[in-house]
Scaffold this active site. Structure first.
Site, mmCIF file in Angstrom:
data_model
loop_
_atom_site.group_PDB
_atom_site.id
_atom_site.type_symbol
_atom_site.label_atom_id
_atom_site.label_comp_id
_atom_site.label_asym_id
_atom_site.label_seq_id
_atom_site.Cartn_x
_atom_site.Cartn_y
_atom_site.Cartn_z
ATOM 1 N N ALA A 15 -11.762 13.662 9.086
ATOM 2 C CA ALA A 15 -11.760 14.171 7.437
ATOM 3 C C ALA A 15 -11.965 15.529 7.394
ATOM 4 O O ALA A 15 -11.245 16.554 6.752
ATOM 5 C CB ALA A 15 -13.016 13.470 6.920
ATOM 6 N N ARG A 275 -16.119 -8.414 11.297
ATOM 7 C CA ARG A 275 -17.057 -7.919 12.445
ATOM 8 C C ARG A 275 -18.587 -8.592 12.531
ATOM 9 O O ARG A 275 -19.104 -8.847 13.431
ATOM 10 C CB ARG A 275 -17.054 -6.321 12.556
ATOM 11 C CG ARG A 275 -15.990 -5.853 13.131
ATOM 12 C CD ARG A 275 -16.164 -4.348 13.158
ATOM 13 N NE ARG A 275 -14.828 -3.720 13.531
ATOM 14 C CZ ARG A 275 -14.322 -2.888 13.738
ATOM 15 N NH1 ARG A 275 -14.987 -1.800 13.181
ATOM 16 N NH2 ARG A 275 -13.254 -2.588 14.114
#
Ligand code: SIN
Length: 530
Positions: A15, A275
């Site tokens: 980012a 997950r």
């Protein structure tokens, strides 16, 4: 004044670098990392970038998969924007030369990961997507971007009334303090994985950005949602790094020591269930005394498809030729963080957050696989566009100073490894009210409430990291106690059901108060604690 910048970026992951490369060349920009530029979680990311680039895929499918995996705890508008802008941004990066993997016909080769209904993961160098993407972004960095390594940001500079962020204080390895004034300060310093002893994160991921923003008065939210990755290589009682979900996407299956498949009857997506479900099954099997493995015997050319994992196994004495990789779950990703709007603006003017440091509403209670590199490239790009359009106004105003200094002797006595063990025990994969209360008591006794109001210039790097871990521990544990339900990655043994009454409610924390806020808008909020 020592250093005057337009944009100061703290952190050097995907980012941060996507933002830095897209900022206007007229701007004076610095990227500061407490480590070195090629040492970030992004750099070591194995999975890839989830994006709708296949003509049989659909933006709506990616949105639905994201929201289902995250148990409807999102800003739906932000998820839609992420998926739509994500597809465009990935295509742009590919057109600019990002070296992604292709099949023998030159088509983009798309991997499969947990909770995606179809192959959607763009990758580079097999399981080395992070490294290739970071190298690509670094190559594109304009000359005016200054990179400062081995310098730790530890305190945000605020105006005297503490309303506006005007820069940052850092500390070099030799202990000297630097002051940077900046019109825009961007926290892109990752999550807080190192708060647990079992983690896929680099050891320097100590939640610095979140602790700094909290101390400065910013709103922090959703900290109870910590994703545990199901499969970390497990050798001699320790986890040694990630074994990507892409391995199960390529046909790997979870088995116990007797060869029984773990996920066969648990979820329709079996080994590629979301997950939190897979990690929970492995946790239960291990708690019952079983060893768990990924059976990779059906995967052709494993070494070629997964060079990074092969090297990791070799490094720790596990032969991939034997076909069974021992695994255990470990902390992987923080869904919560500093509250931001669509541009990455926090609740403090002049302060921004992007990537894992931010809570933008795109991950809900459990992030969908390979949506994090996607978030990095999308929010980095969007914030660059926003900052490029801002007027150049000087912020050379007087700054706030803490009146009292922290007691460094008390900080020196705290034990990081004890905190990590306690986090795993009380605020790990499975939580209970009783253990959370005991842990919060331990934090209060340690003095956590006192530290947020005092200056920390006197502390060393290591002591600051320790302090930040304790602050993050509080920020995770308190909402984990308040959220009396199980949702996504937040699993309570004493409240095992996903409660309708908690749907869409977020726990917001500031140094003054803790609130429950409905959704991502300001209305309809209840104060819990003053
Ligand atoms: C993985 O490769 O399994 C991790 C990718 C991710 O967390 O998105």
């Amino acid at each position: 004044m020592k250093n005057q910048l337009d944009v100061l970026i703290i952190g050097s992951g995907i980012a941060a670098l996507q933002l830095a490369r897209l900022l206007d060349s007229a701007l004076h920009v610095s990227v500061i990392t407490k480590s070195v530029i090629r040492q970030s979680n992004s750099y070591w990311a194995q999975g890839g970038i989830a994006a709708v680039v296949d003509r049989n895929d659909h933006l709506r499918f990616h949105v639905e998969d994201t929201i289902t995996a995250g148990r409807f705890h999102h800003s739906y508008r932000e998820v839609e924007r992420l998926v739509e802008e994500g597809a465009t941004t990935v295509k742009q990066l590919v057109a600019e030369g990002l070296p992604i993997d292709r099949d023998e016909f030159g088509h983009i080769s798309l991997g499969l990961e947990g909770a995606h209904r179809m192959n959607r993961i763009v990758h580079a160098g097999g399981d080395a997507t992070g490294r290739h993407t970071i190298e690509f972004l670094l190559e594109q960095l304009p000359e005016q971007v200054q990179i400062i390594e081995q310098e730790m940001a530890y305190e945000l500079l605020l105006s005297v009334d503490r309303s506006t962020c005007v820069g940052v204080k850092t500390k070099r390895r030799d202990g000297s303090v630097q002051i940077y004034r900046a019109r825009h300060v961007v926290l892109a310093s990752g999550g807080v994985g190192a708060i647990y002893p079992f983690t896929t994160n680099q050891t320097m991921l100590t939640g610095d950005g979140i602790a700094m923003a909290f101390r400065a008065g910013a709103e922090i939210a959703d900290m109870e949602f910590i994703q545990f990755h199901p499969t970390l290589l497990y050798v001699n009682g320790e986890t040694k790094g990630l074994v990507s979900e892409a391995v199960r996407g390529a046909g790997g299956t979870l088995v116990d020591e007797a060869g029984n498949r773990l996920m066969e009857h648990v979820h329709p997506l079996k080994d590629l269930a979301p997950r939190h479900i897979t990690a929970y099954e492995i946790y239960k099997a291990r708690a019952n005394g079983k060893d768990v493995y990924i059976d990779i015997r059906s995967i052709l050319d494993f070494e070629k498809q997964f060079p990074t994992i092969t090297a990791l196994c070799e490094q720790h004495g596990i032969s991939v030729a034997d076909g069974l990789l021992p695994v255990a779950p470990g902390s992987h990703f923080l869904m919560g963080g500093i509250c931001v709007d669509t541009f990455g603006r926090t609740t403090i003017p002049g302060l921004y957050a992007i990537g894992e440091t931010a809570n933008s509403g795109v991950h809900g209670a459990n992030r969908l696989a390979s949506n994090s590199l996607l978030e990095g490239i999308v929010f980095g790009r969007r914030l660059a566009k926003y900052l490029n359009e801002q007027p150049q106004i000087s912020n050379a105003i007087p700054i706030f100073h803490y009146e009292e200094k922290i007691d460094s002797e008390k900080i020196a006595l705290l034990s990081k490894s004890e905190l990590q063990q306690r986090m795993m025990e009380a605020v790990g994969m499975i939580r209970s009210g009783e253990k959370l209360q005991a842990h919060l008591h331990y934090l209060t006794e340690s003095g956590v409430n006192d530290w947020i109001k005092k200056g920390i210039d006197v502390l060393s790097h290591k002591e600051i990291e320790k302090l930040f871990l304790f602050i993050n521990s509080y920020l995770i544990s308190y909402p984990a106690l308040l959220r009396e339900e199980s949702r996504g990655a937040h699993i309570r043994s004493d409240f095992s059901i996903e409660e309708e009454s908690w749907m869409g409610k977020r726990i917001i924390q500031t140094i003054q108060h803790t609130w429950i806020r409905r959704g991502f808008c300001e209305s309809d909020q209840t104060r819990i604690h003053a």
